[in-house]
Design an enzyme around this catalytic site. Structure first.
Site, short mmCIF file in Angstrom:
data_model
loop_
_atom_site.label_atom_id
_atom_site.label_comp_id
_atom_site.label_asym_id
_atom_site.label_seq_id
_atom_site.Cartn_x
_atom_site.Cartn_y
_atom_site.Cartn_z
N ASP A 305 0.99 -1.27 -0.21
CA ASP A 305 -0.06 0.14 0.07
C ASP A 305 0.46 1.26 -0.14
O ASP A 305 1.68 1.48 0.19
CB ASP A 305 -0.71 -0.38 0.99
CG ASP A 305 -1.77 0.37 0.62
OD1 ASP A 305 -1.76 1.24 0.05
OD2 ASP A 305 -2.85 0.89 1.96
N TRP A 306 0.53 2.30 -0.36
CA TRP A 306 1.15 3.69 -0.61
C TRP A 306 2.11 3.83 1.06
O TRP A 306 1.95 3.59 2.22
CB TRP A 306 -0.07 4.54 -0.15
CG TRP A 306 -0.15 6.21 -0.41
CD1 TRP A 306 0.27 7.22 0.33
CD2 TRP A 306 0.13 6.83 -2.12
NE1 TRP A 306 0.31 8.38 0.47
CE2 TRP A 306 0.16 7.69 -1.25
CE3 TRP A 306 -0.49 6.17 -3.06
CZ2 TRP A 306 0.33 8.71 -2.39
CZ3 TRP A 306 -0.08 6.92 -3.97
CH2 TRP A 306 -0.03 8.61 -4.20
#
Ligand code: BGC
Length: 752
Positions: A305-306
């Site tokens: 994820d980010w």
């Protein structure tokens, strides 16, 4: 169990930290042509494929239009060999704008890179293609789950795929397969609710729609099951906060949706940003390799994820340097990193391989999977925009599907003295902070990340007030300035208008939000809204409360003042019309709650709790009775008609070994209007080695019944439907007595 726990924790231990990365038991299989490409690639080219950047690294917004910077683009694609980019800068773009962004990147990739491995754009299209203007926005997953309509959920996925691919984007970061078992979590509305089976079934339908069994087709995209695993139960209720999940619970409630999606062949998976039992999932070799690859057999691409590798150092503090963080995550099993702003991942990974801490073979495994994904997506054969995809972008039937899903999601929670449906003769006041906004109909991820930038919504969309003005012009009344989201309350003016009405429709709930900005300290309903609703009640006019919210805010205090309560969730672009249709009986509501609506912020108990959760002590010490009184139970949802259920019939009173049991029930619409009914089958294990839940959902179906009509449904149960995770973390079905529960009826049978 103790040992398993220990091994999980140890997966992050110093010992593991020092181990070489060369041993990966799962070997991605790839064709010769992929092997040939890999054999000719430099380390830098390989790591470039594993690097995922955000659009901001190559573009800026000038007067709200995206302008790609040629020098920066060249650097990213040609010099640094980056193979994929994602996201928007600040808001959605038109189809033409998307084409203008993506086509030149592909051209540059194919003309100026050595191996011509096509470039891949990725996006979050989480309730329709929410970053493309003109696309159809559906209810969020929580509303889709309320429909219990697998076919329509699949259709929404298929439309999303078409509209995403039409923009030139072939990779969608959806669906969320997290099981929503903490209602306070700001991403609760992105889940399919609190039940493992419901999430699994809805997730399966959604993925079928996205991927369609062949992602090379111009109508489909690669799906991304997310966020593996345990993201949805932060102990403090906040986004990306630590979870503490015993492995027996992880396997029983959180693993099934992913196991099923892996079995379905889903192409990619995104990792949970947070941590479980003190181990960030991005650093968990146990979860990402032992469980996901070796046990579930996942062959696709694992994406972070980010910013989450950086966060292993900055936030989780399990790595002293960024390079150590990269080492941990790659060793754990990630293939692609959403870095997303710079080349820190790229540089550190190259250095790690050069230093011999990570083997090139380990890099090849990830690159093989990434190139395979691109190949499966048809990018090698058709790298540019596909005219067929663009041609399918816009069809009137899509909004019809969105309308039907929104209608079927709306859940009628209370309808005292049949105040609903409204009649054409009544004067209806339409009010509330969200009566005239689009943001709160759409919620998160709608034209902007937060979904709260009202001016970004297309003019063609209607608010609730606008639909009432359009469809019931002579009997609707408004005083939108007196109570709205953006202007101060004019109580006197509002009450004056209210006194002239027969019924008051109040659109209330939560202002739009996404992810961490949606964090709240508890589930309390907005106190200013509570006050106004109480004031309105003093007029003596019946109140219909329409809830626009991504999670259940506590309504205990105002519910008694409301004759009807209508849960609309985040219903999307056709939401206002759907609410109108339900309120006026143009559509007979059929939505069923996909979660337990709590009565108290401090009592967040799911429907499939243990009996001990219900124990209440009375007068004498140790004298208990059992009580479970949420505001509304899981599966609750009223209709304008009545349904009668026959007693349950079973093909045998004993289910043996791997045989199956047929469970039959007849449902009759005994009311005066046609309707849809969701038929849910629960089981209860009477004695088990691990305390059984009071009941578990095992099957459901949705049927249409005309007034007076009857239908008979068969459900087939096998021992797998009765299984649970035992103390040894094995999935078992123990012999003994079980009950089947359908509506108010139950029947006993035995498993031998
Ligand atoms: C979210 C993901 C999303 C990603 C890429 C993150 O902040 O947690 O769900 O897919 O951003 O936009």
């Amino acid at each position: 169990m103790y040992n398993k726990h220990l091994s999980w924790i140890l997966s992050l231990s110093i010992a593991a930290f020092g181990m070489s990365c060369t041993k990966h038991t799962e070997e991605a299989t790839a064709s010769d042509d992929i092997e040939k490409i890999i054999a000719g690639m430099t380390l830098e080219e390989k790591v470039g494929q594993m690097t995922n950047l955000t659009l901001a690294t190559i573009a800026t917004e000038v007067d709200s239009t995206v302008v790609v910077d040629t020098a920066r683009l060249n650097n990213v694609i040609v010099k640094r060999h980056v193979g994929s980019i994602q996201n928007v800068l600040t808001h959605a773009y038109t189809l033409d704008e998307w084409h203008a962004i993506i086509e030149p990147i592909q051209k540059l990739t194919l003309e100026k890179t050595r191996h011509k491995i096509p470039f891949l754009y990725c996006i979050d299209a989480v309730h329709g293609t929410n970053y493309v203007y003109g696309a159809t926005l559906f209810p969020h997953n929580i509303g889709l789950a309320a429909t219990r309509n697998r076919a329509l959920v699949k259709e929404a996925g298929a439309i999303t795929a078409i509209q995403t691919r039409a923009a030139g984007i072939r990779y969608n970061f959806a669906p969320v397969l997290d099981v929503g078992r903490n209602q306070q979590w700001s991403r609760f509305g992105e889940t399919f609710g609190e039940d493992a089976y419901l999430v699994t079934e809805m997730g399966k339908a959604s993925i079928q729609g996205f991927e369609g069994g062949d992602v090379s087709k111009p109508q489909h995209v690669a799906a991304c099951m997310k966020h593996f695993i345990g993201y949805s139960v932060p102990q403090n209720g906040k986004d990306r906060a630590p979870a503490y999940i015993p492995e027996i619970v992880l396997r029983e409630y959180f693993l099934p949706s992913f196991r099923s999606a892996v079995k379905q062949g889903t192409h990619t998976l995104m990792v949970n940003s947070a941590e479980i039992n003190g181990t960030p999932v991005h650093a968990s070799k146990y979860l990402l390799t032992d469980v996901l690859r070796n046990e579930l057999g996942f062959k696709g691409v694992v994406i972070t994820d980010w910013l989450d590798i950086l966060k292993l150092k900055e936030r989780h503090q399990v790595a002293a340097t960024h390079k150590d963080a990269v080492y941990l995550a790659v060793n754990a099993g990630i293939d692609m990193c959403i870095v997303p702003f710079d080349f820190s991942f790229t540089d550190d990974l190259i250095a790690l391989v050069k230093e011999g801490r990570i083997s090139e073979e380990r890099i090849n495994e990830s690159v093989r999977r990434i190139i395979q994904l691109k190949k499966d997506l048809g990018l090698f054969e058709h790298p540019y925009l596909e005219p067929e995809a663009v041609a399918g972008f816009s069809k009137p039937a899509y909004s019809q599907t969105a309308l039907q899903l929104a209608r079927e999601s709306v859940t009628l929670l209370k309808n005292e003295k049949s105040v609903l449906p409204l009649s054409d003769k009544q004067r209806v006041l339409v009010t509330g902070p969200f009566a005239n906004t689009l943001s709160e109909l759409h919620g998160a991820w709608s034209y902007s990340w937060q979904g709260n930038v009202e001016h970004l919504y297309p003019d063609s969309l209607n608010t609730v007030a606008e639909v009432f003005k359009k469809d019931a012009p002579s009997n609707s009344i408004f005083n939108l300035a007196a109570w709205s989201k953006s202007t101060p309350l004019n109580k006197a003016a509002l009450l004056q208008t209210a006194r002239t009405a027969d019924v008051i429709v109040v659109c209330a709930g939560e202002a739009a939000y996404a992810e961490t900005p949606g964090n709240i300290p508890d589930l309390a309903f907005d106190s200013s809204q509570v006050e106004v609703i109480k004031e309105l009640a003093k007029t003596g006019k019946p109140i219909v409360l329409v809830l626009l919210e991504g999670r259940p805010r506590i309504i205990r205090e105002i519910e008694p003042y409301c004759s009807a309560v209508v849960m609309a969730y985040w219903p999307g672009s056709q939401g206002a019309q759907a609410i109108y249709d339900v309120l006026y009986g143009k559509y007979n509501p059929s939505g069923k709650l996909p979660f337990t609506y709590p009565r108290y912020s401090g009592t967040l108990i799911t429907y499939d709790h243990k009996l001990l959760d219900e124990a209440v002590e009375i007068v004498e010490p140790y004298q208990y009775y059992y009580e479970f009184k949420p505001q509304y139970p899981f599966g609750h949802g009223l209709s304008y008609t009545t349904f009668e259920y026959s007693p349950i019939r079973i093909s045998s009173d004993t289910l043996r070994g791997s045989d199956s049991l047929t469970v039959t029930v007849t449902i009759t619409n005994t009311g005066k209007v046609d309707g849809q009914e969701v038929v849910e089958l629960y089981t209860r294990d009477l004695v088990a080695s691990i305390t059984p839940s009071v009941k578990r959902l095992r099957a459901f179906d949705k049927i249409n019944l005309k007034a007076g009509e009857s239908k008979t449904i068969d459900f087939i149960l096998t021992k797998d439907d009765l299984a649970f995770t035992n103390e040894e973390l094995k999935t078992v079905t123990e012999p003994g007595a079980f009950e089947i529960l359908i509506a108010a009826n139950k029947i006993l049978f035995y498993y031998k």
